[in-house]
Design a protein around this motif. Structure first.
Motif, PDB file in Angstrom:
ATOM      1  N   PHE A 132      61.862  32.892  35.523  1.00  0.00           N
ATOM      2  CA  PHE A 132      61.614  31.641  36.241  1.00  0.00           C
ATOM      3  C   PHE A 132      60.551  30.846  35.509  1.00  0.00           C
ATOM      4  O   PHE A 132      59.775  31.402  34.725  1.00  0.00           O
ATOM      5  N   ARG A 133      60.513  29.556  35.773  1.00  0.00           N
ATOM      6  CA  ARG A 133      59.460  28.726  35.199  1.00  0.00           C
ATOM      7  C   ARG A 133      58.215  28.842  36.052  1.00  0.00           C
ATOM      8  O   ARG A 133      58.300  28.836  37.282  1.00  0.00           O
ATOM      9  N   TYR A 134      57.069  28.926  35.400  1.00  0.00           N
ATOM     10  CA  TYR A 134      55.793  29.076  36.097  1.00  0.00           C
ATOM     11  C   TYR A 134      54.896  27.899  35.728  1.00  0.00           C
ATOM     12  O   TYR A 134      54.605  27.713  34.533  1.00  0.00           O
ATOM     13  N   LEU A 135      54.522  27.098  36.706  1.00  0.00           N
ATOM     14  CA  LEU A 135      53.613  25.961  36.491  1.00  0.00           C
ATOM     15  C   LEU A 135      54.005  25.161  35.245  1.00  0.00           C
ATOM     16  O   LEU A 135      53.248  25.071  34.289  1.00  0.00           O
ATOM     17  N   GLY A 136      55.219  24.653  35.269  1.00  0.00           N
ATOM     18  CA  GLY A 136      55.717  23.928  34.095  1.00  0.00           C
ATOM     19  C   GLY A 136      56.321  24.929  33.142  1.00  0.00           C
ATOM     20  O   GLY A 136      57.253  25.640  33.489  1.00  0.00           O
ATOM     21  N   THR A 137      55.776  24.999  31.942  1.00  0.00           N
ATOM     22  CA  THR A 137      56.322  25.986  30.989  1.00  0.00           C
ATOM     23  C   THR A 137      55.240  26.976  30.573  1.00  0.00           C
ATOM     24  O   THR A 137      55.108  27.317  29.402  1.00  0.00           O
ATOM     25  N   ARG A 138      54.465  27.426  31.566  1.00  0.00           N
ATOM     26  CA  ARG A 138      53.384  28.364  31.250  1.00  0.00           C
ATOM     27  C   ARG A 138      53.846  29.815  31.353  1.00  0.00           C
ATOM     28  O   ARG A 138      54.694  30.156  32.184  1.00  0.00           O
ATOM     29  N   ASP A 139      53.220  30.649  30.522  1.00  0.00           N
ATOM     30  CA  ASP A 139      53.335  32.091  30.676  1.00  0.00           C
ATOM     31  C   ASP A 139      52.465  32.481  31.879  1.00  0.00           C
ATOM     32  O   ASP A 139      51.602  31.691  32.302  1.00  0.00           O
ATOM     33  N   LEU A 140      52.629  33.690  32.404  1.00  0.00           N
ATOM     34  CA  LEU A 140      51.842  34.092  33.588  1.00  0.00           C
ATOM     35  C   LEU A 140      50.346  34.233  33.286  1.00  0.00           C
ATOM     36  O   LEU A 140      49.537  34.346  34.208  1.00  0.00           O
ATOM     37  N   THR A 141      49.972  34.208  32.014  1.00  0.00           N
ATOM     38  CA  THR A 141      48.544  34.151  31.657  1.00  0.00           C
ATOM     39  C   THR A 141      47.971  32.768  31.952  1.00  0.00           C
ATOM     40  O   THR A 141      46.766  32.561  31.841  1.00  0.00           O
ATOM     41  N   GLY A 142      48.852  31.812  32.258  1.00  0.00           N
ATOM     42  CA  GLY A 142      48.406  30.447  32.553  1.00  0.00           C
ATOM     43  C   GLY A 142      48.419  29.529  31.338  1.00  0.00           C
ATOM     44  O   GLY A 142      48.126  28.337  31.448  1.00  0.00           O
ATOM     45  N   PHE A 143      48.790  30.064  30.173  1.00  0.00           N
ATOM     46  CA  PHE A 143      48.824  29.240  28.955  1.00  0.00           C
ATOM     47  C   PHE A 143      50.217  28.664  28.722  1.00  0.00           C
ATOM     48  O   PHE A 143      51.231  29.348  28.985  1.00  0.00           O
ATOM     49  N   LEU A 144      50.242  27.423  28.223  1.00  0.00           N
ATOM     50  CA  LEU A 144      51.527  26.795  27.913  1.00  0.00           C
ATOM     51  C   LEU A 144      52.214  27.589  26.811  1.00  0.00           C
ATOM     52  O   LEU A 144      51.591  27.922  25.794  1.00  0.00           O
ATOM     53  N   ASP A 145      53.488  27.906  27.025  1.00  0.00           N
ATOM     54  CA  ASP A 145      54.244  28.692  26.044  1.00  0.00           C
ATOM     55  C   ASP A 145      55.324  27.784  25.463  1.00  0.00           C
ATOM     56  O   ASP A 145      56.015  27.098  26.201  1.00  0.00           O
TER      57      ASP A 145
END
Ligand code: HEM
Length: 307
Positions: A132-145
């Protein structure tokens, strides 16, 4: 060049389904599995037609061992099993990969069900991951991937086999690893340190300057220059999981499996400079597999040769 499968070049949308399958009895069922595989593009098209806006696409990949049963004499030149690096990067293998992407998880599921119904009892599921997409295109670490993922025409240059292996041109190698993050540990790390671990700013993915970016940052380890050019892969990774176990399903398409292998070796500290990627202190790979995603033409011809 022969037409590649439909899910390699487009930018991924908002949900994905990954299935890694083992063929129960390869020698006996090779023909049956290939006939279904050859129908996958048509099945994708059929389900996609239910809702064009879903942008449903899908790929099928074939593992190295199963290829040996399909066609030992004629192999994609650079197809080989996942190169395990001790217990931190295990090779868990797989004969068939299904990679489905769209804006509608229900259609991903519908397509997977239809394909699995056709495969019947010829296969077992080794791993099933719903991304699933998390906060836009972030990894679950919170960084944009995906910030530095190849864009536009460059995606084909990076992912697709060309004249170096004409029989398999338009195909692509696939490198997969499922990572389980230690998100509780990660949450205790102060922002500055998290940014030093990735090598980018958290809010906008701006790269830290060479002066402040540690040599152990993720991007310091995976950016490799050879003959004046940066080695590149097309990443299609997705966050997945539950509150009990979550992480990143890492998947990359490449015309040469040696490229992600080199990156992984630098991440795990086996490349000879005694440094490792500090992101690896917060996550662990629980699976690893490689596949070959043939062009549409090769996919059709494989089934014909096994009727
Ligand atoms: C837990 C697993 C991983 C996580 C959470 C992760 C996360 C990230 C993040 C946040 C970035 C920066 C933004 C971007 O350019 O996309 C990045 C970049 C990148 N990652 Fe990873 N990654 C993981 C595993 C891997 C693996 C296994 C490889 C290769 C085998 C890899 C290769 C790359 C590459 C090539 C870049 C672009 C570097 C650049 O050109 O700046 N990553 N990753």
């Amino acid at each position: 060049m022969s037409q590649p499968q439909g899910g390699i070049l487009p930018e991924p949308t908002s949900s994905a389904l990954f299935l890694i399958l083992r063929v129960r009895n390869p020698a006996q069922d090779v023909g049956a599995v290939l006939r279904v595989s050859a129908r996958v593009p048509a099945l994708v098209a059929k389900v996609a037609a239910a809702d064009r806006r879903s942008r449903l696409v899908g790929n099928i990949g074939i593992g190295s061992e199963f290829w040996e049963v399909i066609s030992p004499a004629k192999r994609p030149k650079r197809l080989r099993p996942f190169n395990a690096i001790d217990r931190r990067a295990p090779n868990t293998g797989g004969d068939v990969l299904l990679h489905i992407i769209s804006r509608r998880p229900d259609l991903n599921f519908e397509l997977a069900m239809r394909i699995m119904n056709e495969l019947g009892d010829t296969v077992d599921v080794i791993d099933e991951v719903h991304g699933f997409r998390y906060l836009g295109t972030r990894d679950l670490t919170g960084f944009l991937d995906g910030t530095e993922n190849p864009k536009g025409k460059q995606r084909a240059v990076v992912a697709l086999i060309g004249e170096e292996d004409p029989d398999f041109a338009g195909g692509s190698y696939v490198f997969t690893q499922r990572y389980v993050h230690d998100l509780k540990k990660w949450a205790t790390v102060p922002l500055r340190e998290q940014e030093g671990t990735i090598g980018r700013r958290k809010k906008d993915s701006k790269q830290l300057t060479d002066k402040v970016r540690p040599a152990t940052a993720h991007i310091s380890r995976v950016v490799i220059e050879e003959h004046g050019e940066e080695l590149q892969i097309v990443r299609h990774s997705f966050p997945y999981g539950t509150l009990a176990e979550a992480g990143l399903f890492f998947i990359a398409y490449t015309k040469d499996l040696a490229i992600p292998e080199k990156m992984l070796s630098r991440m795990l500290g086996t490349s000879g400079d005694d440094l490792h990627d500090h992101l690896m202190d917060f996550t662990r790979a629980v699976s690893g597999a490689t596949f070959f995603a043939p062009s549409l033409k090769v996919l059709r011809s494989l089934a014909l040769h096994h009727t």
